[in-house]
Write a protein that holds these residues in place. Structure first.
Motif, mmCIF file in Angstrom:
data_model
loop_
_atom_site.group_PDB
_atom_site.id
_atom_site.type_symbol
_atom_site.label_atom_id
_atom_site.label_comp_id
_atom_site.label_asym_id
_atom_site.label_seq_id
_atom_site.Cartn_x
_atom_site.Cartn_y
_atom_site.Cartn_z
ATOM 1 N N SER A 102 1.108 12.980 -22.605
ATOM 2 C CA SER A 102 2.205 12.467 -21.788
ATOM 3 C C SER A 102 1.673 11.614 -20.640
ATOM 4 O O SER A 102 2.193 10.532 -20.362
ATOM 5 N N VAL A 103 0.630 12.108 -19.963
ATOM 6 C CA VAL A 103 0.019 11.331 -18.882
ATOM 7 C C VAL A 103 -0.581 10.035 -19.428
ATOM 8 O O VAL A 103 -0.445 8.968 -18.824
ATOM 9 N N TYR B 219 2.227 7.032 -8.264
ATOM 10 C CA TYR B 219 0.922 7.330 -7.673
ATOM 11 C C TYR B 219 0.070 8.123 -8.664
ATOM 12 O O TYR B 219 0.521 9.113 -9.247
ATOM 13 N N ASP B 220 -1.189 7.706 -8.860
ATOM 14 C CA ASP B 220 -2.073 8.375 -9.813
ATOM 15 C C ASP B 220 -2.283 9.856 -9.480
ATOM 16 O O ASP B 220 -2.403 10.690 -10.373
ATOM 17 N N GLY B 221 -2.331 10.151 -8.176
ATOM 18 C CA GLY B 221 -2.583 11.524 -7.772
ATOM 19 C C GLY B 221 -1.493 12.505 -8.169
ATOM 20 O O GLY B 221 -1.717 13.721 -8.170
ATOM 21 N N ASN B 222 -0.320 11.987 -8.535
ATOM 22 C CA ASN B 222 0.786 12.861 -8.938
ATOM 23 C C ASN B 222 0.404 13.805 -10.070
ATOM 24 O O ASN B 222 0.943 14.902 -10.185
ATOM 25 N N PHE B 223 -0.504 13.373 -10.931
ATOM 26 C CA PHE B 223 -0.831 14.135 -12.127
ATOM 27 C C PHE B 223 -1.900 15.199 -11.892
ATOM 28 O O PHE B 223 -2.178 16.003 -12.786
ATOM 29 N N THR B 224 -2.504 15.202 -10.704
ATOM 30 C CA THR B 224 -3.592 16.150 -10.442
ATOM 31 C C THR B 224 -3.474 16.893 -9.125
ATOM 32 O O THR B 224 -4.016 17.987 -8.992
ATOM 33 N N GLN B 225 -2.789 16.348 -8.141
ATOM 34 C CA GLN B 225 -2.842 16.937 -6.809
ATOM 35 C C GLN B 225 -1.976 18.186 -6.678
ATOM 36 O O GLN B 225 -1.058 18.425 -7.461
ATOM 37 N N GLY C 82 0.799 -1.216 0.000
ATOM 38 C CA GLY C 82 0.000 0.000 0.000
ATOM 39 C C GLY C 82 0.834 1.268 0.000
ATOM 40 O O GLY C 82 0.285 2.375 0.044
ATOM 41 N N GLY C 83 2.158 1.121 -0.037
ATOM 42 C CA GLY C 83 3.027 2.286 -0.055
ATOM 43 C C GLY C 83 3.066 2.956 -1.419
ATOM 44 O O GLY C 83 2.635 2.393 -2.426
ATOM 45 N N ILE C 84 3.586 4.171 -1.441
ATOM 46 C CA ILE C 84 3.729 4.943 -2.681
ATOM 47 C C ILE C 84 5.216 5.101 -2.963
ATOM 48 O O ILE C 84 5.931 5.753 -2.198
ATOM 49 N N ALA C 85 5.677 4.504 -4.041
ATOM 50 C CA ALA C 85 7.106 4.556 -4.347
ATOM 51 C C ALA C 85 7.533 5.941 -4.817
ATOM 52 O O ALA C 85 8.568 6.456 -4.399
ATOM 53 N N VAL C 86 6.751 6.553 -5.706
ATOM 54 C CA VAL C 86 7.116 7.859 -6.274
ATOM 55 C C VAL C 86 5.932 8.813 -6.152
ATOM 56 O O VAL C 86 4.871 8.570 -6.732
ATOM 57 N N ALA C 87 6.100 9.881 -5.405
ATOM 58 C CA ALA C 87 5.037 10.873 -5.219
ATOM 59 C C ALA C 87 5.488 12.231 -5.740
ATOM 60 O O ALA C 87 6.673 12.565 -5.726
ATOM 61 N N GLY C 88 4.520 12.994 -6.183
ATOM 62 C CA GLY C 88 4.772 14.348 -6.659
ATOM 63 C C GLY C 88 3.465 15.109 -6.684
ATOM 64 O O GLY C 88 2.467 14.669 -6.135
ATOM 65 N N ALA C 89 3.468 16.250 -7.344
ATOM 66 C CA ALA C 89 2.250 17.051 -7.447
ATOM 67 C C ALA C 89 2.256 17.791 -8.770
ATOM 68 O O ALA C 89 3.315 18.143 -9.305
ATOM 69 N N ALA C 90 1.055 18.034 -9.286
ATOM 70 C CA ALA C 90 0.930 18.766 -10.537
ATOM 71 C C ALA C 90 1.150 20.251 -10.334
ATOM 72 O O ALA C 90 1.577 20.961 -11.244
ATOM 73 N N GLN C 91 0.867 20.733 -9.113
ATOM 74 C CA GLN C 91 0.990 22.152 -8.811
ATOM 75 C C GLN C 91 1.849 22.320 -7.566
ATOM 76 O O GLN C 91 1.525 21.780 -6.508
ATOM 77 N N GLY C 92 2.910 23.051 -7.706
ATOM 78 C CA GLY C 92 3.823 23.265 -6.595
ATOM 79 C C GLY C 92 5.199 23.605 -7.138
ATOM 80 O O GLY C 92 5.459 23.489 -8.346
#
Length: 572
Positions: free
Chosen positions: A530-531, A303-309, A229-239
């Protein structure tokens, strides 16, 4: 340290006075275009306002009468309320000018500013982030030219600072100046696209920090097996440099940051050898990077949220009790995990150097400029006392105290000290100042921190007192951590490409109008595809040619032609 922080109060246009209700740069009842009193040779602000100014370069700015200034600026989560902020109160007492704020968050700033300017219901001044000056300045006159006002009487501190830079960078295509420049000659900002990894997890898994794309993939795979359940690679679309895909792409090609010219992700770069502008978005190297990220995604590493969060959502994710993230991208690690309130988790994350790609490509993103650029402060035609507005903002240029006050608080001896005896700066030279009120990403109401206007020359940035033996993962060690990370892990790989981040180009309004819509459509096509290629909703091999065709039809050649014309005009 920042103590007794109040609960965060989100700022936005809906929570501040509407611009139409704000008094202008004079008193109510003033009329006429901007500058009607600003060019007067005496100290009076104009008979209509009844405001008398003190001599230029002295404080308070206002000698007699009352003067209000409506200011549009960016809000940030760690600044609770500009209206009641301690630095705001100090600045009002210092200058004698009451400030009415209109704000917008970082993710909505450009949109709200444009809406205000288009509505005709906008404030006196814009602080820290100019709109399209070719449109609102050169063409429409909403933003006024400042050339005649830039005198020793009005802006002595600014002129002193600008003497060390090229003021021509603030000139628009018509040769006039519509904004004061901001100065942020920040060494670590030049290499701000950074990745951080939880070293505690690496140690528990018995692996080292990866140095190649293959090692990175293997570490991600092992982590997903180790922490269900861990997230190997996290990021954010805005920041600020939170896009994980941009960092990973450095193992394949150079990806520029958002265009400083059209404020769109057009993926246009400058080839330093040919001095020609080109795009990386349809190159084979870019395709190879997308295919690699698709491999990571298919194994569940991305993580899927990387592209929107947003960066705030990334922060919430990272600070969960079970610390689910192995790698995350952020220009400053403290934006994601606070070094003071959550130090145990904070010190687990260490920086990762750029990875070596399959063909040996290993690029650290960098932006090569002097840290000086236009857009720091603009005055609209609503302002009836231009001189007063300029003398107000000139306080920020009183280096180093102006920046120290806005960043850390205005109480010398409590928030900061000058020339601390026996201390050395980041550059090893005698320190120019020592910060006592350390930076915190938690909400506070004592200072403005990184919003508003930065006036931070390189000597000032590197002159901050740092204990050579400071724990880099303590709150006091942040600047040293960022400096050392940049120097040792990122600068060595910054010259591994002939492609450069393209600096701002001064387009005419006609040029901007011709390509701005194209740039928006181009960004949409590149980003969406790209996504889709990364997540596998589109087959990259089967649909690459149709993607390139869409990029061409969106007008990439016209954008490149326009950029090239502007670049040649500015550099001839």
């Amino acid at each position: 340290m920042k103590k007794g922080l109040k609960k965060f109060l989100a700022l936005g246009l809906s929570t501040v006075l509407a611009v139409g209700a704000l008094a202008g740069c004079g008193t109510q009842g003033d009329s006429g275009k901007s500058g009607s009193a600003g060019k007067a040779s005496g100290s009076t602000a104009g008979s209509a306002s009844g405001v008398v100014l003190n001599d230029g370069g002295t404080y308070p700015v206002v000698k007699e009468g009352k003067l209000e200034l409506s200011v549009f600026t960016m809000s940030m989560p760690n600044v609770q309320d500009f209206a009641t902020n301690d630095f705001t109160k100090f600045l009002e007492e210092k200058t004698g000018i009451h400030i009415n704020f209109v704000t917008a968050g970082r993710d909505e700033y450009e949109e709200k500013l444009n809406l205000l300017l288009q509505s005709g219901d906008y404030p006196d001044v814009i602080l820290g982030g100019a709109p399209n000056l070719a449109k609102y300045g050169v063409k429409e006159g909403v933003i006024i030219p400042l050339d005649d006002y830039l005198t020793e009487k009005n802006v002595p501190n600014y002129l002193k600072i600008v003497a060390n830079y090229d003021i021509n960078k603030t000139k628009e295509a018509d040769g006039k100046i519509y904004s004061l420049g901001g100065v942020n000659d920040c060494y670590h900002c030049q290499y701000a696209r950074r990745m951080w990894v939880n070293q505690k997890y690496l140690k528990e898994m018995g692996v080292e920090i990866p140095t190649t794309t293959e090692e990175f993939k293997n570490v991600c795979k092992k982590f997903l097996e180790y922490k269900k359940g861990g997230i190997a690679v996290a990021g954010a679309a805005q920041g600020w440099h939170t896009r994980m895909q941009d960092w990973l792409m450095g193992s394949f090609t150079f990806v520029p940051s958002k265009s400083a010219t059209l404020s769109a992700r057009d993926y246009v770069v400058l080839n330093d050898e040919t001095k020609k502008v080109e795009t990386v978005a349809i190159t084979d190297a870019y395709k190879a990077g997308l295919k690699y990220m698709n491999e990571l995604y298919k194994m569940g590493a991305i993580y899927d949220g990387n592209f929107t969060q947003t960066s705030e959502q990334l922060r919430t994710l990272a600070n969960q009790a079970d610390a689910p993230i192995l790698f995350f991208t952020a220009g400053v690690n403290s934006d994601v995990i606070d070094p003071e309130s959550n130090n145990e988790l904070y010190r687990n994350y260490v920086p990762v150097a750029p990875l070596k790609g399959p063909d040996g490509t290993q690029i650290a993103w960098t932006i090569r400029n002097s840290g000086f650029g236009s857009g720091g402060f603009c005055i609209t035609d609503k302002c009836k006392n231009v001189e007063a507005a300029l003398r107000w903002v000139d306080f920020f240029y009183n280096s180093p105290t102006g920046d120290l006050c806005s960043q850390y608080g205005a109480e010398e001896g409590k928030d900061w000290v000058l020339n601390p005896k026996g201390k050395v700066g980041l550059n090893g030279e005698p320190a120019l100042y020592e910060v006592l009120n350390l930076y915190s990403s938690d909400p506070q109401n004592h200072d403005w921190q990184d919003v508003g206007l930065r006036v931070a020359p390189a000597s000032y940035r590197l002159g901050q007192a740092v204990d050579p033996n400071v724990d880099p993962y303590s709150p006091a060690g942040l600047e040293k951590l960022l400096f050392d990370t940049s120097k040792n892990l990122y600068e060595p790989y910054a010259n591994n490409t002939k492609l450069l981040n393209l600096s701002e180009l001064k387009l005419t309004d006609e040029e901007s109008t011709a390509v701005s819509t194209m740039a928006v459509e181009l960004e949409k096509i590149i980003e969406e595809n790209s996504v889709a290629f990364i997540t596998g909703t589109k087959d990259i091999d089967a649909e690459w040619d149709s993607y390139k065709d869409a990029v061409n039809k969106a007008g990439i050649e016209e954008i490149l032609k326009t950029y090239q014309t502007a670049y040649d005009r500015q550099t001839k």
